[in-house]
Design an enzyme around this catalytic site. Structure first.
Site, PDB file in Angstrom:
ATOM      1  CG  ASP A  79      -2.151   0.889   0.927  1.00 14.83           C
ATOM      2  OD1 ASP A  79      -2.756   0.759  -0.148  1.00 14.83           O
ATOM      3  OD2 ASP A  79      -2.478   1.752   1.769  1.00 14.83           O
ATOM      4  CE1 TYR A 161      -2.136  12.324  -6.625  1.00 16.39           C
ATOM      5  CE2 TYR A 161      -1.810  10.036  -5.992  1.00 16.39           C
ATOM      6  CZ  TYR A 161      -2.569  11.179  -5.978  1.00 16.39           C
ATOM      7  OH  TYR A 161      -3.771  11.196  -5.312  1.00 16.39           O
ATOM      8  NE  ARG A 188       5.170  -0.155  -6.716  1.00 15.69           N
ATOM      9  CZ  ARG A 188       4.455   0.969  -6.648  1.00 15.69           C
ATOM     10  NH1 ARG A 188       3.696   1.194  -5.601  1.00 15.69           N
ATOM     11  NH2 ARG A 188       4.488   1.844  -7.610  1.00 15.69           N
TER      12      ARG A 188
HETATM   13  P1  IMP Z   1      -2.267   1.914  -3.622  1.00 11.04           P
HETATM   14  O1  IMP Z   1      -3.390   2.010  -2.672  1.00 11.04           O
HETATM   15  O2  IMP Z   1      -1.039   1.318  -3.046  1.00 11.04           O
HETATM   16  O3  IMP Z   1      -2.663   1.275  -4.929  1.00 11.04           O
HETATM   17  O4  IMP Z   1      -1.790   3.369  -4.026  1.00 11.04           O
HETATM   18  C1  IMP Z   1      -2.623   4.476  -3.874  1.00 11.04           C
HETATM   19  C2  IMP Z   1      -2.435   5.452  -4.985  1.00 11.04           C
HETATM   20  O5  IMP Z   1      -1.126   6.008  -4.886  1.00 11.04           O
HETATM   21  C3  IMP Z   1      -2.533   4.887  -6.394  1.00 11.04           C
HETATM   22  O6  IMP Z   1      -3.830   4.884  -6.871  1.00 11.04           O
HETATM   23  C4  IMP Z   1      -1.699   5.851  -7.167  1.00 11.04           C
HETATM   24  O7  IMP Z   1      -2.451   6.972  -7.523  1.00 11.04           O
HETATM   25  C5  IMP Z   1      -0.656   6.275  -6.164  1.00 11.04           C
HETATM   26  N1  IMP Z   1       0.594   5.538  -6.373  1.00 11.04           N
HETATM   27  C6  IMP Z   1       0.989   4.355  -5.827  1.00 11.04           C
HETATM   28  N2  IMP Z   1       2.216   4.025  -6.247  1.00 11.04           N
HETATM   29  C7  IMP Z   1       2.602   5.018  -7.094  1.00 11.04           C
HETATM   30  C8  IMP Z   1       3.777   5.225  -7.866  1.00 11.04           C
HETATM   31  O8  IMP Z   1       4.726   4.432  -7.905  1.00 11.04           O
HETATM   32  N3  IMP Z   1       3.796   6.358  -8.589  1.00 11.04           N
HETATM   33  C9  IMP Z   1       2.780   7.260  -8.613  1.00 11.04           C
HETATM   34  N4  IMP Z   1       1.665   7.097  -7.922  1.00 11.04           N
HETATM   35  C10 IMP Z   1       1.564   5.967  -7.169  1.00 11.04           C
END
Ligand code: IMP
Length: 199
Positions: A79, A161, A188
Site C-alpha cells: 500500500d 502521480y 516501492r
Molecule cells: P495503492 O493504494 O497502493 O494502490 O496506491 C494508492 C495510490 O497512490 C494509487 O492509486 C496511485 O495513484 C498512487 N501511487 C501508488 N504508487 C505510485 C507510484 O509508484 N507512482 C505514482 N503514484 C503511485
C-alpha cells in the site's frame, strides 16, 4: 526460488515488482492464481491496508479446495501513499481516492495541482508498506522516496502521480524515467529490496 502471489489488480505495480524481483522470486498475479474481485482496502493506515490485502488473498487461497495452497510459499501486498508536507501529509493513505470514489489518476493530479496552486513548499514523499504473509505469519517492509511536486505534468511513463513527482537529486519526474531507474530509487523499489533480502 519462492513462489509468491502479489495481491494487486494494478498491472503497473505488477510489472514494476516482477522486474525488481526477477531471478529472486517468482511473482504470481491474482489472475494466474485464479482470484478475481475487488480487494478490500478500508484501513486508515498504509500498514493496515497492506495487511488487510495480503490477509484477504491468503484466506481465499486457504479456503479454496480448487486453488492449490501448496503451490505457493506466501502472499504479499503493498500500500502506497503520497504525503505532501504543505497538505499536512495528505492525500496519504487516501491517495487512490483523493478526488473522490472511482476517480482517475488524472482527476487526482488535477486536485493536487489545484490544492498546491501558489504554494511555495512543494516537499512530498511517497511511502510504501509491503506485508508478506507466509503460513499466517506477517512481516512488514517499508520504503520511501523524498521529492517535490511539480507545477505541471512531465512525461508519459509510469502511473498515478508519477508525472508530477520529481525525486530529490533528479531533474526529471518519475514519468520521464526508464522503469529500471524508478525501481532503483522509488518507495516501492526500496520496500521490495527489503522484501527480497528477507526471503
Ligand atoms: P495503492 O493504494 O497502493 O494502490 O496506491 C494508492 C495510490 O497512490 C494509487 O492509486 C496511485 O495513484 C498512487 N501511487 C501508488 N504508487 C505510485 C507510484 O509508484 N507512482 C505514482 N503514484 C503511485
Amino acid at each position: 526460488m519462492k513462489r509468491l502471489i502479489f495481491a494487486t489488480n494494478n498491472l503497473h505495480k505488477l510489472e514494476e515488482v516482477r522486474a525488481a524481483l526477477a531471478g529472486r522470486a517468482e511473482v504470481v498475479s491474482l489472475a494466474e492464481a485464479g482470484l478475481e474481485g475487488e480487494i478490500p482496502e478500508t484501513a486508515d493506515t498504509l500498514e493496515g491496508n497492506a495487511r488487510q490485502k495480503a490477509g484477504w488473498v491468503w484466506d481465499k487461497i486457504c479456503e479454496s479446495e480448487t486453488r492449490n495452497r501448496e503451490a505457493y510459499d506466501g502472499v504479499f501486498a503493498d500500500d502506497t501513499g503520497l504525503e505532501v508536507e504543505a497538505l499536512g501529509g495528505a492525500p496519504g493513505v487516501y491517495s487512490a481516492r483523493y478526488a473522490g470514489e472511482h476517480c482517475s489518476f488524472d482527476d487526482n493530479i488535477d486536485k493536487l495541482l489545484v490544492s498546491l496552486d501558489g504554494v511555495e513548499n512543494r516537499r512530498a514523499r511517497f511511502r510504501t508498506v509491503i506485508c508478506l504473509m507466509e503460513d499466517g505469519e506477517e512481516r512488514l517492509f517499508e520504503g520511501a522516496v523524498e521529492g517535490r511536486i511539480l507545477t505541471e505534468r512531465y512525461g508519459q511513463g509510469g502511473f498515478g502521480y508519477d508525472p508530477v513527482f520529481m525525486p530529490d537529486r533528479f531533474a526529471v519526474s518519475f514519468a520521464e524515467m526508464p522503469l529500471e531507474v524508478k525501481n532503483r530509487i522509488s518507495h516501492r523499489g526500496r520496500a521490495v529490496e527489503k522484501l527480497a533480502e528477507a526471503i
